[in-house]
Design a protein around this motif. Structure first.
Motif, mmCIF file in Angstrom:
data_model
loop_
_atom_site.group_PDB
_atom_site.id
_atom_site.type_symbol
_atom_site.label_atom_id
_atom_site.label_comp_id
_atom_site.label_asym_id
_atom_site.label_seq_id
_atom_site.Cartn_x
_atom_site.Cartn_y
_atom_site.Cartn_z
ATOM 1 N N ARG A 194 -3.509 57.718 62.794
ATOM 2 C CA ARG A 194 -2.449 56.721 62.949
ATOM 3 C C ARG A 194 -3.018 55.308 62.869
ATOM 4 N NH1 ARG A 194 -1.896 61.032 66.296
ATOM 5 N NH2 ARG A 194 0.163 61.960 66.579
ATOM 6 N N PRO A 195 -2.219 54.355 62.407
ATOM 7 C CA PRO A 195 -2.688 52.961 62.395
ATOM 8 C C PRO A 195 -2.986 52.480 63.813
ATOM 9 C CG PRO A 195 -0.677 53.197 61.107
ATOM 10 C CD PRO A 195 -0.867 54.486 61.832
ATOM 11 N N ASN A 240 0.680 49.009 57.921
ATOM 12 C CA ASN A 240 1.033 50.297 58.512
ATOM 13 C C ASN A 240 0.822 51.392 57.477
ATOM 14 O OD1 ASN A 240 2.279 52.448 59.832
ATOM 15 N ND2 ASN A 240 4.318 51.800 59.166
ATOM 16 N N ILE A 241 -0.390 51.879 57.377
ATOM 17 C CA ILE A 241 -0.709 52.883 56.361
ATOM 18 C C ILE A 241 -1.342 54.084 57.051
ATOM 19 C CG2 ILE A 241 -1.824 53.258 54.130
ATOM 20 C CD1 ILE A 241 -2.343 50.143 54.140
ATOM 21 N N ARG A 242 -0.834 55.246 56.757
ATOM 22 C CA ARG A 242 -1.425 56.442 57.362
ATOM 23 C C ARG A 242 -2.615 56.907 56.525
ATOM 24 N NH1 ARG A 242 1.289 59.188 61.282
ATOM 25 N NH2 ARG A 242 0.623 61.256 60.577
#
Lengths: 357, 647
Positions: A194-195, A240-242
């Motif tokens: 997770r971010p 916000n990048i997984r």
């Protein structure tokens, strides 16, 4: 022929790791080409030049002729002097004397003036991997070649740690704090999909993590990231990048191993990347060195580096001869990629990364 | 040399791409016979620029059937009787870190100001400035020099025959500093001050380091002469690239010209074309690591290079330098500071990547437009007050030349330059301009013949009006009479705030009459009549006025920017989604098409981010103390005690 960017994600490869001093530093390489080194071995020692102190001996003693200052000197070039040590005076133990305001080294004496350079902090650069020195750059550092698993990230907070890699709990690392007695993460490098958010930092700090490998974080958190003692490596970027499946699966396979997390901060004019390395014993069949001449071709596995498919991997199904028009109106050379999500998309070749092995 | 030079290989090393052109004499004139490009390979995993260069040379050889290099990869010079190799191999580069410079002078408003202006002619990062009016001790000044780790010390001051004692005091300080630096790292010294001291200064530094003496940049208090100083700074750049940047040095060994800076090449070409054609020329280059402009206007050359403004490697620095507000003025949506910073950081991590979503292309072009405006105004502050007038504009760099649409390229060039008048728009997608700069000294005839030979991409000709037309009301009435036989006369109207295009192909001519309405004027005139040649786009009529504004609010910009793109391309206007214009209080506003996270994940992330923000301390220091500074608090002590008991 197009040669795409490469990013390594491999369970067994030949690792080529730079252990270099910063450009401004002056130092000495402590190893020779061909020598075997261990993870913690110091391979180069150096100093970043520190402040110079200018002492005007002639003016202090009100000498009419500056050359007379030489007769009063109690030190020579190269001497290391303590704070309050006598620099000049008729006698070292009494009378009018000029004292050194700092601890340092006398670097220059001329025209009645003495220059003392404050003693700088010493930088020791460790090898970071267990391997063999393949190249020595005098005064700067070495390149160590090793065999092991290697995953490259995109950004780091400038710290280095060597510790056990452990996956976060199912509910995310922020929830570790809920169980106040939890200490299995203390001193480890924690892998999260997770971010990172601000709450993550509170947990990372309170639980004493040695490092964190995360996909992304907001750029607002960079100040916190630099201030934190542990090492942070981002695999995808900012926002916000997984984490992509490719990166996560490889890293997951390394959990419970001791890993070297080199969270190097990429500089504007340098080429080093942050990375995670796990030394493995060289097996009977030594892996071949990474292929640096990989041209983009059909069937190649690639990863997309820009939204809307950022981080997703796929296979190149065709390479159209002519530029393709994108939804935003730009018309650029593209590859048709069958993404793992099942979708097929035209992706600019400039936005494809080959997962080097 | 020119008489002996028939064939030329010129290569330009950019931060992302390396481009090369092969030039030869065809029918008695220099012609571009082949070109090639590829990724610059100074970084991972190759770490050797020669490898990427060799690939390009091989491609050139394959496409021409001509051997250019020997088996070891060395370019064969001169060309032999089997037509192998080339007579001249020239190099230019914009890659790598800029030169670190310390400027030492007398007065900030005189010699220092001129010296800093001179440094904008090449890739230089001024780390420290030392002047006589500073309230600093000699020790402080010495440390300012030494701790800047300079590649160049630029010493100036004193008019010719004027102040000498203060200049010599500065020279002694610089000499002192140079002697304290390890011999292998000593900076080059450039002196461009009182010429009466030139010999003494040369003698002072010559035993210690490389010395370049230039004519005084302020020969008297009224006059400023930057050319000689700029030339010597360019030489210092070349020397630095050739000796300190090992990867580039291995390629440079094979060149007869050494390495000139790409931007310096643009300045040389702008000046040359301006003199040769008695015309005004503007060359702009938007690179990953640096932006540059070189404008020859009314006989004077203005140039500026900013290594802290770029679309890739330097994007985070660009955001800091240009400012978020200047970038937002080109965005048709609400963008927070962290949105812009995230974008810039991601661009710096993958500098060669291309925007795929509409939102990201707006961001990319906002950085481009705002950045280029900044560099342009720095080259000549007058252009902040009045529009630039140039009859020839040439754009370099992928962002300006590789949109895949002549109309889009032309729009971006117009938005960057914002010219007033009639301007030929051309783009240089193959890196010909820096190559021309590299060979101009040896083969000047090649520059004119190549540029007049249609080797740039002619986009068309723009008629741009200054003043403020009424938005949505007719602002330009146009009559076009193509010269092709039986072509009908065309009449068209362009409203204020919009652009119009007539597709006149390259090689075809038309007589164009433009009558302005309302507050619009073309170069001060209400009516313009000209016979012009077309281009890949054709004739472009810009009735948006000057100073150009996309609108004061995101809502206004959302009404204008998509139409500007639609006006110059065949595409319908993109509709700006409503959620882009709402403050980011809902997850959807964080850009649905900008990442790969799931909607649920995004909502959770957004809630966590909002929760963080609501309790955010006011300063970064407070925040760090709040988040990382309380580990030893009571609660932690209690936990520690408990752990000890349990263990």
């Amino acid at each position: 022929m197009y040669y795409p960017d490469q990013r390594y994600a491999s369970e067994l490869t030949v690792i080529r790791r730079e252990a270099m001093l910063p450009e401004e530093a002056q130092g000495t390489v402590r190893a020779v080409q061909g020598k075997r080194v261990d993870i913690r071995d110091v391979v180069v020692t150096g100093v970043i030049p520190s402040r110079y102190i200018l002492l005007d001996v002639a003016a202090f003693f009100r000498l009419r002729r500056v050359e007379k200052a030489d007769d009063l000197l109690q030190v020579g070039v190269g001497d290391v002097v303590e704070q309050e040590q006598v620099i000049a005076g008729k006698r070292a133990d009494r009378g009018k004397r000029l004292f050194s305001p700092v601890k340092g080294a006398v670097s220059f004496i001329e025209d009645g003036r003495v220059i003392i350079q404050e003693l700088p902090d010493v930088i020791d650069v460790e090898a970071g991997v267990r391997g063999r020195i393949s190249h020595v750059e005098p005064g700067r550092g070495v390149i160590v070649e090793a065999v092991g698993a290697q995953t490259q990230g995109v950004w780091g907070n400038g710290k280095n740690v060597i510790a056990v890699l452990r996956a976060e709990p199912e509910e995310g690392l922020e929830n570790i704090v809920a169980d106040s007695l939890e200490q299995r993460y203390n001193g480890t490098i924690v892998l999260t999909r997770r971010p990172l958010v601000e709450a993550s930092f509170r947990v990372m700090h309170a639980q004493g993590f040695a490092g964190v490998i995360a996909p992304s974080m907001d750029s607002d958190l960079m100040g916190l990231a630099f201030a934190w003692d542990g090492a942070i490596l981002l695999t995808e970027g900012f926002g916000n990048i997984r984490m992509s499946n490719a990166a996560f699966n490889l890293l997951k396979g390394l959990t419970e191993d001791v890993v070297t997390l080199d969270a190097h901060t990429p500089g504007r004019f340098e080429t080093r990347t942050p990375e995670v390395i796990v030394n493995v014993r060289a097996r009977d069949a030594k892996p071949t060195p990474p292929n640096v001449r990989l041209a983009l071709r059909e069937g190649m596995t690639v990863r997309v580096t820009r939204p809307p498919h950022l981080g997703i991997t796929g296979k190149v199904s065709s390479l159209p001869k002519f530029p393709v028009k994108l939804p935003n109106g730009l018309r650029v050379p593209c590859a048709r990629v069958e993404l793992v999500s099942g979708e097929s998309a035209d992706i600019p070749v400039a936005n494809l990364e080959v997962l080097g092995r | 040399m020119a008489d002996n030079v028939r064939s030329i290989l010129a290569a330009d090393f950019g931060s992302v791409y390396t481009r090369a052109v092969l030039i030869d004499i065809v029918d008695g004139e220099y012609r571009l016979v082949a070109r090639s490009e590829g990724r610059t390979t100074d970084g991972f995993p190759v770490y050797d620029m020669a490898l990427g260069f060799d690939r390009i040379v091989r491609e050139l050889a394959d496409s021409t059937g001509r051997r250019l290099a020997d088996s070891a990869g060395r370019i064969t010079t001169p060309e032999n009787t089997n037509r192998e190799g080339v007579d001249l191999f020239a190099l230019s580069a914009s890659i790598g870190r800029p030169l670190r410079a310390v400027v030492i002078g007398l007065m900030p408003s005189v010699s220092i100001q001129s010296a800093i202006r001179a440094t904008t002619g090449t890739y230089i990062d001024v780390r420290a400035v030392i002047s006589v009016d500073q309230d600093r001790t000699e020790e402080d000044k010495l440390n300012a020099i030494l701790l800047s780790y300079p590649d160049v010390i630029f010493l100036t001051g004193g008019t010719d025959g004027g102040a000498s004692e203060a200049v010599m005091r500065n020279a002694r300080l610089a000499q002192f500093a140079v002697r304290l630096i390890d011999e292998t790292r000593r900076p080059t010294l450039i002196f461009s001050g009182n010429q009466a001291l030139a010999t003494r200064i040369h003698e002072m530094f010559e035993p210690l380091t490389t010395v370049f003496i230039a004519d005084n940049l302020r020969p008297d208090i009224e006059r400023e002469r930057l050319e000689a100083a700029r030339y010597q700074l360019g030489r210092a750049f070349d020397r630095y690239k050739e000796t300190r940047q090992k990867s580039l040095a291995s390629v440079a060994e094979r060149s007869q010209t050494g390495i000139i800076s790409s931007a310096n090449g643009q300045t040389i070409v702008a000046e040359y074309l301006s003199k040769a054609g008695d015309t005004d020329v503007a060359i702009i280059d938007a690179g990953s690591g640096a932006f540059s402009v070189a404008v020859a206007e009314k006989g004077r050359v203005y140039s500026s290079i900013r290594t802290d403004i770029g679309l890739g490697h330097s994007a985070p620095q660009a955001l800091e330098t240009i400012g978020a507000d200047a970038i937002r003025r080109w965005l048709p949506f609400i963008a927070g500071d962290s949105d812009l910073k995230n974008y810039a950081m991601n661009k710096s991590l993958r500098p060669g990547s291309i925007p795929m979503t509409l939102r990201e292309s707006y961001l990319e072009h906002a950085f481009l437009r705002a950045g280029m405006r900044r560099v342009l105004v720095e080259a000549n502050p007058d252009w902040a007050e009045r529009p630039l007038t140039t009859s020839w504009a040439i754009a370099c760099g992928s962002a300006l030349t590789r949109t895949g649409s002549a109309g889009y390229d032309a729009l971006l060039i117009l938005d960057c330059l914002q010219p007033d008048g009639v301007t030929v728009l051309e783009s240089d997608p193959f890196g010909l301009i820096p190559a021309m700069g590299a060979i101009a000294g040896d083969v000047p005839a090649a520059v004119v013949q190549l540029l007049e030979g249609g080797n740039l991409t002619r986009l068309g000709i723009a008629f741009s009006g200054a003043g403020q037309p009424r938005y949505g009301k007719p602002a330009m009435k146009i009559t076009i009479k193509p010269q092709a036989a039986q072509a009908p006369r065309i009449k068209m109207t362009v409203d204020g705030g919009r652009l119009g295009v007539y597709p006149l192909p390259a090689g075809e001519y038309a007589t164009v009459t433009v009558s302005c309405r309302g507050g619009l004027r073309i170069n001060g005139k209400r009516r313009v009549k000209l016979t012009v040649e077309g281009g890949a786009l054709g004739l472009l009529f810009d009735a948006r006025g000057r100073a150009l504004s996309a609108g004061d609010t995101p809502q206004t910009r959302a009404e204008r920017l998509p139409y500007w793109v639609a006006d110059v391309t065949d595409d319908p206007p993109h509709e700006v989604p409503e959620r882009w214009l709402k403050p980011p209080d809902a997850p959807a506003a964080s850009d649905d098409d900008s990442d790969s996270a799931t909607a649920d994940g995004k909502r959770r992330w957004w809630r966590r981010r909002k929760a963080d923000e609501s309790a955010k301390p006011t300063t970064e220091e407070d925040r760090i103390a709040d988040v990382l500074g309380n580990k030893d608090g009571d609660e932690q002590d209690e936990l520690g005690d408990l752990r000890n008991v349990l263990s």
